[in-house]
Design a protein around this motif. Structure first.
Motif, PDB file in Angstrom:
ATOM      1  N   VAL A 238       0.838  -1.207   0.000  1.00 29.81           N
ATOM      2  CA  VAL A 238       0.000   0.000   0.000  1.00 29.81           C
ATOM      3  C   VAL A 238       0.865   1.246   0.000  1.00 29.81           C
ATOM      4  O   VAL A 238       0.594   2.209  -0.728  1.00 29.81           O
ATOM      5  CB  VAL A 238      -0.947  -0.019   1.213  1.00 29.81           C
ATOM      6  CG1 VAL A 238      -1.656   1.320   1.369  1.00 29.81           C
ATOM      7  CG2 VAL A 238      -1.972  -1.140   1.077  1.00 29.81           C
ATOM      8  N   LEU A 239       1.920   1.234   0.796  1.00 29.72           N
ATOM      9  CA  LEU A 239       2.822   2.398   0.860  1.00 29.72           C
ATOM     10  C   LEU A 239       3.462   2.678  -0.493  1.00 29.72           C
ATOM     11  O   LEU A 239       3.493   3.824  -0.956  1.00 29.72           O
ATOM     12  CB  LEU A 239       3.884   2.168   1.937  1.00 29.72           C
ATOM     13  CG  LEU A 239       4.849   3.331   2.197  1.00 29.72           C
ATOM     14  CD1 LEU A 239       5.207   3.430   3.673  1.00 29.72           C
ATOM     15  CD2 LEU A 239       6.134   3.172   1.377  1.00 29.72           C
ATOM     16  N   ARG A 240       3.960   1.632  -1.120  1.00 24.62           N
ATOM     17  CA  ARG A 240       4.618   1.817  -2.416  1.00 24.62           C
ATOM     18  C   ARG A 240       3.620   2.236  -3.493  1.00 24.62           C
ATOM     19  O   ARG A 240       3.906   3.134  -4.298  1.00 24.62           O
ATOM     20  CB  ARG A 240       5.329   0.532  -2.819  1.00 24.62           C
ATOM     21  CG  ARG A 240       6.558   0.203  -1.962  1.00 24.62           C
ATOM     22  CD  ARG A 240       7.105  -1.176  -2.306  1.00 24.62           C
ATOM     23  NE  ARG A 240       8.334  -1.473  -1.579  1.00 24.62           N
ATOM     24  CZ  ARG A 240       8.899  -2.685  -1.532  1.00 24.62           C
ATOM     25  NH1 ARG A 240       8.318  -3.698  -2.183  1.00 24.62           N
ATOM     26  NH2 ARG A 240      10.000  -2.883  -0.843  1.00 24.62           N
ATOM     27  N   ALA A 241       2.451   1.594  -3.490  1.00 26.28           N
ATOM     28  CA  ALA A 241       1.449   1.912  -4.524  1.00 26.28           C
ATOM     29  C   ALA A 241       0.965   3.350  -4.405  1.00 26.28           C
ATOM     30  O   ALA A 241       0.697   4.013  -5.418  1.00 26.28           O
ATOM     31  CB  ALA A 241       0.265   0.949  -4.419  1.00 26.28           C
ATOM     32  N   GLY A 242       0.864   3.846  -3.187  1.00 26.54           N
ATOM     33  CA  GLY A 242       0.409   5.216  -2.964  1.00 26.54           C
ATOM     34  C   GLY A 242       1.518   6.244  -2.999  1.00 26.54           C
ATOM     35  O   GLY A 242       1.259   7.441  -2.780  1.00 26.54           O
ATOM     36  N   LYS A 243       2.737   5.791  -3.239  1.00 31.43           N
ATOM     37  CA  LYS A 243       3.902   6.679  -3.276  1.00 31.43           C
ATOM     38  C   LYS A 243       4.006   7.534  -2.005  1.00 31.43           C
ATOM     39  O   LYS A 243       4.275   8.732  -2.053  1.00 31.43           O
ATOM     40  CB  LYS A 243       3.866   7.572  -4.525  1.00 31.43           C
ATOM     41  CG  LYS A 243       3.926   6.774  -5.828  1.00 31.43           C
ATOM     42  CD  LYS A 243       3.922   7.669  -7.053  1.00 31.43           C
ATOM     43  CE  LYS A 243       3.994   6.849  -8.340  1.00 31.43           C
ATOM     44  NZ  LYS A 243       3.942   7.686  -9.573  1.00 31.43           N
ATOM     45  N   HIS A 244       3.785   6.860  -0.869  1.00 32.99           N
ATOM     46  CA  HIS A 244       3.889   7.544   0.410  1.00 32.99           C
ATOM     47  C   HIS A 244       5.358   7.710   0.793  1.00 32.99           C
ATOM     48  O   HIS A 244       6.208   6.898   0.410  1.00 32.99           O
ATOM     49  CB  HIS A 244       3.130   6.764   1.479  1.00 32.99           C
ATOM     50  CG  HIS A 244       1.660   6.684   1.206  1.00 32.99           C
ATOM     51  ND1 HIS A 244       0.819   7.758   1.367  1.00 32.99           N
ATOM     52  CD2 HIS A 244       0.883   5.662   0.745  1.00 32.99           C
ATOM     53  CE1 HIS A 244      -0.413   7.406   1.038  1.00 32.99           C
ATOM     54  NE2 HIS A 244      -0.405   6.135   0.641  1.00 32.99           N
ATOM     55  N   ASP A 245       5.636   8.759   1.554  1.00 36.68           N
ATOM     56  CA  ASP A 245       7.024   9.060   1.895  1.00 36.68           C
ATOM     57  C   ASP A 245       7.345   8.799   3.363  1.00 36.68           C
ATOM     58  O   ASP A 245       8.426   9.147   3.842  1.00 36.68           O
ATOM     59  CB  ASP A 245       7.364  10.510   1.540  1.00 36.68           C
ATOM     60  CG  ASP A 245       6.389  11.523   2.140  1.00 36.68           C
ATOM     61  OD1 ASP A 245       5.517  11.121   2.943  1.00 36.68           O
ATOM     62  OD2 ASP A 245       6.497  12.713   1.783  1.00 36.68           O
ATOM     63  N   GLY A 246       6.439   8.167   4.070  1.00 40.59           N
ATOM     64  CA  GLY A 246       6.674   7.838   5.463  1.00 40.59           C
ATOM     65  C   GLY A 246       5.408   7.335   6.117  1.00 40.59           C
ATOM     66  O   GLY A 246       4.368   7.164   5.462  1.00 40.59           O
ATOM     67  N   VAL A 247       5.487   7.093   7.414  1.00 44.89           N
ATOM     68  CA  VAL A 247       4.416   6.407   8.130  1.00 44.89           C
ATOM     69  C   VAL A 247       4.068   7.165   9.408  1.00 44.89           C
ATOM     70  O   VAL A 247       4.952   7.687  10.097  1.00 44.89           O
ATOM     71  CB  VAL A 247       4.856   4.967   8.473  1.00 44.89           C
ATOM     72  CG1 VAL A 247       3.959   4.339   9.514  1.00 44.89           C
ATOM     73  CG2 VAL A 247       4.885   4.105   7.209  1.00 44.89           C
ATOM     74  N   ILE A 248       2.772   7.211   9.719  1.00 46.99           N
ATOM     75  CA  ILE A 248       2.302   7.611  11.043  1.00 46.99           C
ATOM     76  C   ILE A 248       1.906   6.325  11.753  1.00 46.99           C
ATOM     77  O   ILE A 248       0.985   5.620  11.322  1.00 46.99           O
ATOM     78  CB  ILE A 248       1.106   8.578  10.967  1.00 46.99           C
ATOM     79  CG1 ILE A 248       1.503   9.870  10.244  1.00 46.99           C
ATOM     80  CG2 ILE A 248       0.588   8.898  12.369  1.00 46.99           C
ATOM     81  CD1 ILE A 248       0.322  10.783   9.934  1.00 46.99           C
ATOM     82  N   ALA A 249       2.612   5.993  12.814  1.00 48.91           N
ATOM     83  CA  ALA A 249       2.397   4.754  13.554  1.00 48.91           C
ATOM     84  C   ALA A 249       1.471   5.053  14.723  1.00 48.91           C
ATOM     85  O   ALA A 249       1.878   5.668  15.707  1.00 48.91           O
ATOM     86  CB  ALA A 249       3.730   4.204  14.057  1.00 48.91           C
ATOM     87  N   TRP A 250       0.222   4.599  14.647  1.00 49.91           N
ATOM     88  CA  TRP A 250      -0.814   5.023  15.592  1.00 49.91           C
ATOM     89  C   TRP A 250      -1.406   3.810  16.287  1.00 49.91           C
ATOM     90  O   TRP A 250      -1.912   2.903  15.640  1.00 49.91           O
ATOM     91  CB  TRP A 250      -1.914   5.770  14.831  1.00 49.91           C
ATOM     92  CG  TRP A 250      -2.933   6.478  15.683  1.00 49.91           C
ATOM     93  CD1 TRP A 250      -3.725   5.928  16.642  1.00 49.91           C
ATOM     94  CD2 TRP A 250      -3.275   7.866  15.627  1.00 49.91           C
ATOM     95  NE1 TRP A 250      -4.537   6.884  17.185  1.00 49.91           N
ATOM     96  CE2 TRP A 250      -4.291   8.082  16.589  1.00 49.91           C
ATOM     97  CE3 TRP A 250      -2.836   8.941  14.853  1.00 49.91           C
ATOM     98  CZ2 TRP A 250      -4.873   9.335  16.792  1.00 49.91           C
ATOM     99  CZ3 TRP A 250      -3.416  10.184  15.053  1.00 49.91           C
ATOM    100  CH2 TRP A 250      -4.412  10.385  16.015  1.00 49.91           C
ATOM    101  N   GLY A 251      -1.359   3.776  17.610  1.00 49.36           N
ATOM    102  CA  GLY A 251      -2.036   2.702  18.322  1.00 49.36           C
ATOM    103  C   GLY A 251      -1.251   2.174  19.489  1.00 49.36           C
ATOM    104  O   GLY A 251      -0.395   2.845  20.075  1.00 49.36           O
ATOM    105  N   GLY A 252      -1.556   0.915  19.836  1.00 48.42           N
ATOM    106  CA  GLY A 252      -0.794   0.209  20.842  1.00 48.42           C
ATOM    107  C   GLY A 252       0.399  -0.468  20.198  1.00 48.42           C
ATOM    108  O   GLY A 252       0.809  -0.120  19.086  1.00 48.42           O
ATOM    109  N   GLY A 253       0.939  -1.463  20.902  1.00 46.13           N
ATOM    110  CA  GLY A 253       2.140  -2.119  20.386  1.00 46.13           C
ATOM    111  C   GLY A 253       1.944  -2.764  19.033  1.00 46.13           C
ATOM    112  O   GLY A 253       2.842  -2.721  18.183  1.00 46.13           O
TER     113      GLY A 253
END
Length: 388
Positions: free
Chosen positions: A86-101
């Motif tokens: 999904v990250l590669r297909a959307g050409k995203h440049d980073g991640v927001i890591a949201w939640g528990g472990g």
């Protein structure tokens, strides 16, 4: 409260700590150069208004954000693989890591694997395997914790289950640590009492095992001891009154202190817990909490004096090893932790396999007393029967 529980810390990463600071998420993303972040969380959180509100705020700030929530409670390799696609297909440049472990571990692994060409298991935390990674291929991440337990937001690794072998594996690289953490205790207010207890005990045990691990690391030990004091003074409050923001704040800090401290090492509590979680899909912190006293008893010859010092720091009435064990068992009861592994679904038929898995778990090497398959099985037997 005598003073606001808020601050800007770099210990070890940049942490924006305090109630209401989730409003700074767009600025934090821009600070690390994100324009098209992928927000990674679990399916339950994905349905909540906190996520839709965050997505709206990010878009208003000009960030092209998308959502990924295919994350299991004990994340598996396929969750990471799907997220990378999904990250590669959307050409995203980073991640927001949201939640528990689970959410944060998965997000960190996605950011780590996004630019790698080797399979993920090539980067398991064994020797110098982390040097196999291409550091240029590691995408930046911003972490937003919603539980006070694993402290994954200030950690340099992700625990991912290998579905082929039903084993939990630690994927490690120094650059897996998020660039910025938004630590807003208001986001933990909705956590149910049982999850508050399980995650809070996880924070305590991270500190405890780091404190007891062999080796010289006074920084980690100091952080661990204060982290345990914060849990002692605040977890029951947070369980009994989930809207106690002061208690929630202290627990969130203690969680991050635990993951900061355990760079010194973990031990057999985690070694016993990981196979149970991988095979039976139990909650990690809860499983740790059940295993804790049985491992403490096994380790007593190596940690008796240290536990006495810890007991004095915690202000226990009986500052001895026996006094600490008595307090530990009472503390577990007060927050609703089961006494035996049988209550989590573990059976006698599991023990041989679990003991073999525990003996080779990466955390086993940090235990104060050497524990191979026979020793792990004896601890499992005691924990299954609830025998101390």
């Amino acid at each position: 409260m005598s003073s606001p529980l808020t601050g800007n810390w770099n210990y070890p990463t940049a942490i924006r700590f305090g109630a209401g600071r989730i409003r700074e998420l767009p600025d934090a993303c821009k600070a690390v150069g994100l324009k098209r972040p992928l927000l990674v969380t679990d399916p339950g959180l994905a349905k909540l208004t906190m996520i839709s509100d965050a997505m709206l705020a990010l878009r208003k700030a000009g960030l092209e954000v998308a959502l990924f929530s295919d994350v299991k409670p004990n994340p598996v390799a396929s969750n990471v693989d799907s997220g990378v696609k999904v990250l590669r297909a959307g050409k995203h440049d980073g991640v927001i890591a949201w939640g528990g472990g689970s959410g944060i571990d998965t997000a960190k692994a996605i950011a780590f694997m996004a630019g790698q060409t080797r399979p993920m298991w090539d980067f398991e935390d064994i020797g110098d395997w982390w040097t196999r990674a291409n550091p240029v291929g590691i995408y930046p991440s911003v972490a937003v914790p919603t539980t006070a337990g694993t402290g994954s937001e200030t950690g340099r690794a992700s625990v991912i289950t290998d579905e082929a072998t039903h084993t939990k594996k630690v994927i490690f690289h120094p650059r897996m640590m998020p660039s910025v953490v938004i630590a807003d205790p208001e986001l933990t207010v909705g956590l149910p009492p049982r999850l508050t207890a399980g995650t809070g005990m996880d924070a305590f045990i991270h500190c405890l095992e780091a404190y007891c691990a062999p080796g010289y690391h006074p920084y980690a030990e100091g952080i661990a001891v204060e982290g345990m004091r914060l849990v002692k003074d605040n977890l029951v409050r947070a369980v009994e009154n989930g809207r106690d923001l002061e208690a929630r704040s202290h627990m969130l800090a203690a969680s991050q202190m635990g993951s900061t401290a355990f760079q010194k090492g973990l031990g057999a509590i985690h070694s016993l817990s990981h196979p149970v979680g991988a095979v039976l899909d139990t909650h990690h912190g809860l499983t740790n909490a059940v295993a804790m006293p049985y491992v403490l008893k096994f380790n007593r010859p190596a940690i008796d004096e240290k536990i006495q010092r810890l007991s004095r720091w915690l202000g226990l009435r009986n500052p001895t090893f026996d006094g600490f064990m008595e307090w530990t068992l009472d503390f577990r009861r007060r927050v609703g932790i089961p006494h035996s592994l049988a209550e989590l679904g573990v059976k006698e038929s599991h023990l041989d396999r679990f003991a073999e898995m525990a003996a080779v778990d990466p955390t086993a090497g940090g235990n104060p007393v050497k524990a191979g398959v026979p020793e792990m099985r004896k601890m499992y037997e005691a924990a299954l029967a609830g025998r101390l």
